[in-house]
Design a protein around this motif. Structure first.
Motif, PDB file in Angstrom:
ATOM      1  N   ALA A  16      22.272  -9.087  19.289  1.00  0.00           N
ATOM      2  CA  ALA A  16      22.137  -7.814  20.001  1.00  0.00           C
ATOM      3  C   ALA A  16      23.245  -7.661  21.038  1.00  0.00           C
ATOM      4  O   ALA A  16      23.797  -6.564  21.214  1.00  0.00           O
ATOM      5  N   THR A  17      23.575  -8.734  21.737  1.00  0.00           N
ATOM      6  CA  THR A  17      24.682  -8.689  22.694  1.00  0.00           C
ATOM      7  C   THR A  17      25.978  -8.346  21.983  1.00  0.00           C
ATOM      8  O   THR A  17      26.754  -7.489  22.443  1.00  0.00           O
ATOM      9  N   ALA A  18      26.212  -9.001  20.845  1.00  0.00           N
ATOM     10  CA  ALA A  18      27.427  -8.745  20.072  1.00  0.00           C
ATOM     11  C   ALA A  18      27.479  -7.304  19.577  1.00  0.00           C
ATOM     12  O   ALA A  18      28.522  -6.642  19.644  1.00  0.00           O
ATOM     13  N   LEU A  19      26.355  -6.802  19.085  1.00  0.00           N
ATOM     14  CA  LEU A  19      26.304  -5.438  18.560  1.00  0.00           C
ATOM     15  C   LEU A  19      26.584  -4.422  19.665  1.00  0.00           C
ATOM     16  O   LEU A  19      27.354  -3.468  19.469  1.00  0.00           O
ATOM     17  N   ALA A  20      25.985  -4.620  20.828  1.00  0.00           N
ATOM     18  CA  ALA A  20      26.178  -3.683  21.935  1.00  0.00           C
ATOM     19  C   ALA A  20      27.622  -3.715  22.447  1.00  0.00           C
ATOM     20  O   ALA A  20      28.160  -2.686  22.857  1.00  0.00           O
ATOM     21  N   LEU A  21      28.256  -4.871  22.415  1.00  0.00           N
ATOM     22  CA  LEU A  21      29.666  -4.971  22.805  1.00  0.00           C
ATOM     23  C   LEU A  21      30.566  -4.343  21.751  1.00  0.00           C
ATOM     24  O   LEU A  21      31.479  -3.570  22.066  1.00  0.00           O
ATOM     25  N   ALA A  22      30.315  -4.666  20.485  1.00  0.00           N
ATOM     26  CA  ALA A  22      31.140  -4.122  19.396  1.00  0.00           C
ATOM     27  C   ALA A  22      31.082  -2.603  19.378  1.00  0.00           C
ATOM     28  O   ALA A  22      32.077  -1.928  19.090  1.00  0.00           O
ATOM     29  N   HIS A  23      29.927  -2.071  19.694  1.00  0.00           N
ATOM     30  CA  HIS A  23      29.729  -0.617  19.737  1.00  0.00           C
ATOM     31  C   HIS A  23      30.650   0.038  20.768  1.00  0.00           C
ATOM     32  O   HIS A  23      30.994   1.212  20.632  1.00  0.00           O
ATOM     33  N   THR A  50      12.077  -1.905  24.676  1.00  0.00           N
ATOM     34  CA  THR A  50      12.952  -2.634  23.764  1.00  0.00           C
ATOM     35  C   THR A  50      13.321  -1.761  22.570  1.00  0.00           C
ATOM     36  O   THR A  50      14.484  -1.742  22.134  1.00  0.00           O
ATOM     37  N   LEU A  51      12.342  -1.036  22.045  1.00  0.00           N
ATOM     38  CA  LEU A  51      12.620  -0.114  20.947  1.00  0.00           C
ATOM     39  C   LEU A  51      13.591   0.974  21.391  1.00  0.00           C
ATOM     40  O   LEU A  51      14.482   1.380  20.633  1.00  0.00           O
ATOM     41  N   GLU A  52      13.458   1.422  22.636  1.00  0.00           N
ATOM     42  CA  GLU A  52      14.386   2.427  23.175  1.00  0.00           C
ATOM     43  C   GLU A  52      15.803   1.866  23.248  1.00  0.00           C
ATOM     44  O   GLU A  52      16.778   2.566  22.945  1.00  0.00           O
ATOM     45  N   MET A  53      15.931   0.614  23.652  1.00  0.00           N
ATOM     46  CA  MET A  53      17.259  -0.005  23.780  1.00  0.00           C
ATOM     47  C   MET A  53      17.913  -0.238  22.428  1.00  0.00           C
ATOM     48  O   MET A  53      19.140  -0.135  22.285  1.00  0.00           O
ATOM     49  N   LEU A  54      17.128  -0.554  21.420  1.00  0.00           N
ATOM     50  CA  LEU A  54      17.657  -0.820  20.078  1.00  0.00           C
ATOM     51  C   LEU A  54      17.973   0.462  19.310  1.00  0.00           C
ATOM     52  O   LEU A  54      18.772   0.445  18.370  1.00  0.00           O
ATOM     53  N   PRO A  56      19.745   3.337  19.821  1.00  0.00           N
ATOM     54  CA  PRO A  56      21.083   3.926  19.650  1.00  0.00           C
ATOM     55  C   PRO A  56      21.943   3.245  18.588  1.00  0.00           C
ATOM     56  O   PRO A  56      22.927   3.822  18.127  1.00  0.00           O
ATOM     57  N   TYR A  57      21.568   2.041  18.184  1.00  0.00           N
ATOM     58  CA  TYR A  57      22.345   1.287  17.205  1.00  0.00           C
ATOM     59  C   TYR A  57      21.771   1.395  15.795  1.00  0.00           C
ATOM     60  O   TYR A  57      22.238   0.737  14.874  1.00  0.00           O
ATOM     61  N   GLY A  58      20.727   2.212  15.641  1.00  0.00           N
ATOM     62  CA  GLY A  58      20.093   2.367  14.334  1.00  0.00           C
ATOM     63  C   GLY A  58      19.137   1.252  13.989  1.00  0.00           C
ATOM     64  O   GLY A  58      18.575   1.229  12.885  1.00  0.00           O
ATOM     65  N   VAL A  59      18.918   0.331  14.926  1.00  0.00           N
ATOM     66  CA  VAL A  59      18.075  -0.833  14.641  1.00  0.00           C
ATOM     67  C   VAL A  59      16.599  -0.460  14.634  1.00  0.00           C
ATOM     68  O   VAL A  59      15.837  -0.887  13.756  1.00  0.00           O
ATOM     69  N   THR A  60      16.177   0.342  15.596  1.00  0.00           N
ATOM     70  CA  THR A  60      14.763   0.729  15.672  1.00  0.00           C
ATOM     71  C   THR A  60      14.331   1.477  14.417  1.00  0.00           C
ATOM     72  O   THR A  60      13.252   1.225  13.873  1.00  0.00           O
ATOM     73  N   GLU A  61      15.183   2.371  13.945  1.00  0.00           N
ATOM     74  CA  GLU A  61      14.860   3.112  12.718  1.00  0.00           C
ATOM     75  C   GLU A  61      14.702   2.161  11.538  1.00  0.00           C
ATOM     76  O   GLU A  61      13.755   2.295  10.743  1.00  0.00           O
ATOM     77  N   ALA A  62      15.601   1.188  11.430  1.00  0.00           N
ATOM     78  CA  ALA A  62      15.509   0.219  10.329  1.00  0.00           C
ATOM     79  C   ALA A  62      14.261  -0.651  10.460  1.00  0.00           C
ATOM     80  O   ALA A  62      13.607  -0.973   9.457  1.00  0.00           O
ATOM     81  N   MET A  63      13.909  -1.037  11.676  1.00  0.00           N
ATOM     82  CA  MET A  63      12.701  -1.828  11.903  1.00  0.00           C
ATOM     83  C   MET A  63      11.458  -1.072  11.454  1.00  0.00           C
ATOM     84  O   MET A  63      10.534  -1.650  10.875  1.00  0.00           O
ATOM     85  N   HIS A  64      11.441   0.242  11.702  1.00  0.00           N
ATOM     86  CA  HIS A  64      10.253   1.030  11.380  1.00  0.00           C
ATOM     87  C   HIS A  64      10.012   1.144   9.876  1.00  0.00           C
ATOM     88  O   HIS A  64       8.901   1.500   9.460  1.00  0.00           O
ATOM     89  N   ARG A  65      11.000   0.853   9.078  1.00  0.00           N
ATOM     90  CA  ARG A  65      10.800   0.896   7.620  1.00  0.00           C
ATOM     91  C   ARG A  65       9.967  -0.281   7.135  1.00  0.00           C
ATOM     92  O   ARG A  65       9.390  -0.221   6.040  1.00  0.00           O
ATOM     93  N   HIS A 298      16.397  -7.369  26.582  1.00  0.00           N
ATOM     94  CA  HIS A 298      16.765  -6.588  27.759  1.00  0.00           C
ATOM     95  C   HIS A 298      17.987  -7.202  28.438  1.00  0.00           C
ATOM     96  O   HIS A 298      18.885  -6.488  28.897  1.00  0.00           O
ATOM     97  N   ASP A 299      18.029  -8.548  28.485  1.00  0.00           N
ATOM     98  CA  ASP A 299      19.232  -9.230  28.983  1.00  0.00           C
ATOM     99  C   ASP A 299      20.459  -8.805  28.183  1.00  0.00           C
ATOM    100  O   ASP A 299      21.516  -8.511  28.741  1.00  0.00           O
TER     101      ASP A 299
END
Length: 391
Positions: A16-23, A50-54, A56-65, A298-299
């Motif tokens: 998650a840290t890597a994804l947020a930086l790469a973004h 946590t779902l709110e933080m994830l 913007p990267y499309g992760v929450t949507e993928a999790m919901h599947r 969150h960290d």
């Protein structure tokens, strides 16, 4: 281009840290000791922030599947049954995700990895074991068993036994509980017995924490110091424990079982120059309340926001100290305090104190404003707000 920021550990916090930086356009490299993503059966409950933080990267949507929404959860007693049932719909005006969300940690990491692969300036190297790091001026020289890397910033997301934390040399303050936890996964369904998909069951000797995951139910119980791992994990002992919990005519279908030591610890220092810590490398807590993985994520997003600005020279290095103050405060004031309180509530042996606590919970649940305040805290919205206040 500068050398990429190096992250140790391809768990959810590291990825998650890597994804947020790469973004943000920041070059990043993740190294992981194991040959592939690991399968961890412990964490898997996500709170609304946590779902709110994830998202913007499309992760929450993928999790919901593939995961489960849990809008209601219970506090129960082994003998009395349901003490209170909480409805997260009461805070629907505060979050687009008014529910807990259940998905195993090992099913989140492939989503994060897949999203990370979309960035050409991001890479993940498996079978690459961190050994040591030495800071020299504006770089950190990192030694692995496969060779050496140079990075402007090193981030340790390598878990509770963090080697990066050991290189930092900071104390891991706190304690280890005398009880271990056994986590048992079964194909049995507890909904017909009145359980919501998340429930905490109080009992002086054998409390339980219940989590319905996609396709199975996971139950955590205490393992007392006098019990050996071997005896507790024996097939008949596991069966007897499950039958004590909910008796049924046939045997339980046990999918997975494991015993874990449980800690309440926070690193004294989360930053030493160009080396930073996040997730379990920085803090550990018991899982009652599902704060550990959430707090680690969150960290990740707080660190990535600060580190991205420093990398682009939009802010000085002191911004990283603000990351530490914000996240360490949230962990000490909420995660540690609340998770310890949750465990003590479930295992309370004094009948009068136990009944007084149950009466207090019923009183809170019966008052809308008090119930909302309880849910704001237990859903970690309060801890996110508290971190935002820190300067």
């Amino acid at each position: 281009m500068k050398e990429p920021i190096l992250i140790v550990g391809a768990g959810p916090v590291g990825l998650a840290t890597a994804l947020a930086l790469a973004h943000q356009g920041v070059p990043v490299r993740v190294i992981e000791t194991e040959a592939a993503l690991t399968e961890d059966h412990r964490a898997g409950s996500f709170h609304p922030p946590t779902l709110e933080m994830l998202a913007p990267y499309g992760v929450t949507e993928a999790m919901h599947r593939i995961g489960l929404k849990v809008p209601r959860w219970q506090i129960r007693d082994r003998k009395q049954g349901v003490i209170v049932e909480w409805d997260l719909g009461m805070i629907a005006d505060l979050t687009p995700y008014p529910y807990r969300f259940h998905l195993e940690q090992y099913r989140l990491t492939p989503i994060l990895l897949e999203k990370l692969k979309a960035f050409p300036h991001a890479s993940v190297k498996f079978s690459t074991e961190f050994v040591n790091a030495v800071q020299k001026g504006e770089v950190v020289e990192v030694e692995t068993k496969n060779g050496k890397f140079t990075t402007p910033w090193l981030v340790g997301c390598d878990g509770g036994r963090s080697l990066v934390r050991k290189v930092v040399g900071t104390e891991f303050e706190g304690f280890t509980w005398p009880e271990r936890f056994i986590v048992i996964s079964t194909g049995a369904d507890f909904a017909p017995h009145g359980f919501t998909s998340n429930a905490y069951v109080a009992d002086p000797r054998e409390w339980a924490a219940v989590f319905h995951m996609p396709g199975l139910w996971r139950i955590a119980f205490p393992v007392h110091p006098e019990e050996s791992d071997e005896s507790v994990l024996e097939r008949e002992a596991v069966e007897a424990r499950m039958q004590r919990f909910i008796a049924r005519p046939g045997r339980y279908d046990i999918v997975q079982k494991g015993i874990y030591k449980v800690h309440q610890r926070v690193a004294k220092d989360w930053r030493a120059g160009r080396i930073l810590l996040a997730g379990d490398a920085a803090h550990l807590n018991n899982p009652l309340g599902a704060f550990g993985l959430n707090g680690g994520l969150h960290d990740a997003f707080a660190l990535a926001q600060c580190l991205g600005k420093v990398w682009r020279r939009e802010a000085g290095e002191e911004l990283l100290d603000l990351y530490v103050r914000k996240r360490r405060t949230a962990n000490v004031e909420f995660v540690q305090t609340q998770s310890i309180g949750n465990k003590r509530m479930l295992e309370e042996a004094d009948p009068d104190r136990r009944e007084a606590k149950f009466a207090e919970l019923r009183r809170i649940a019966a008052d809308r404003e008090l119930a909302r305040d309880f849910l704001v805290r237990s859903s970690m919205i309060w801890s996110v707000r508290r971190a935002a206040e820190v300067t």
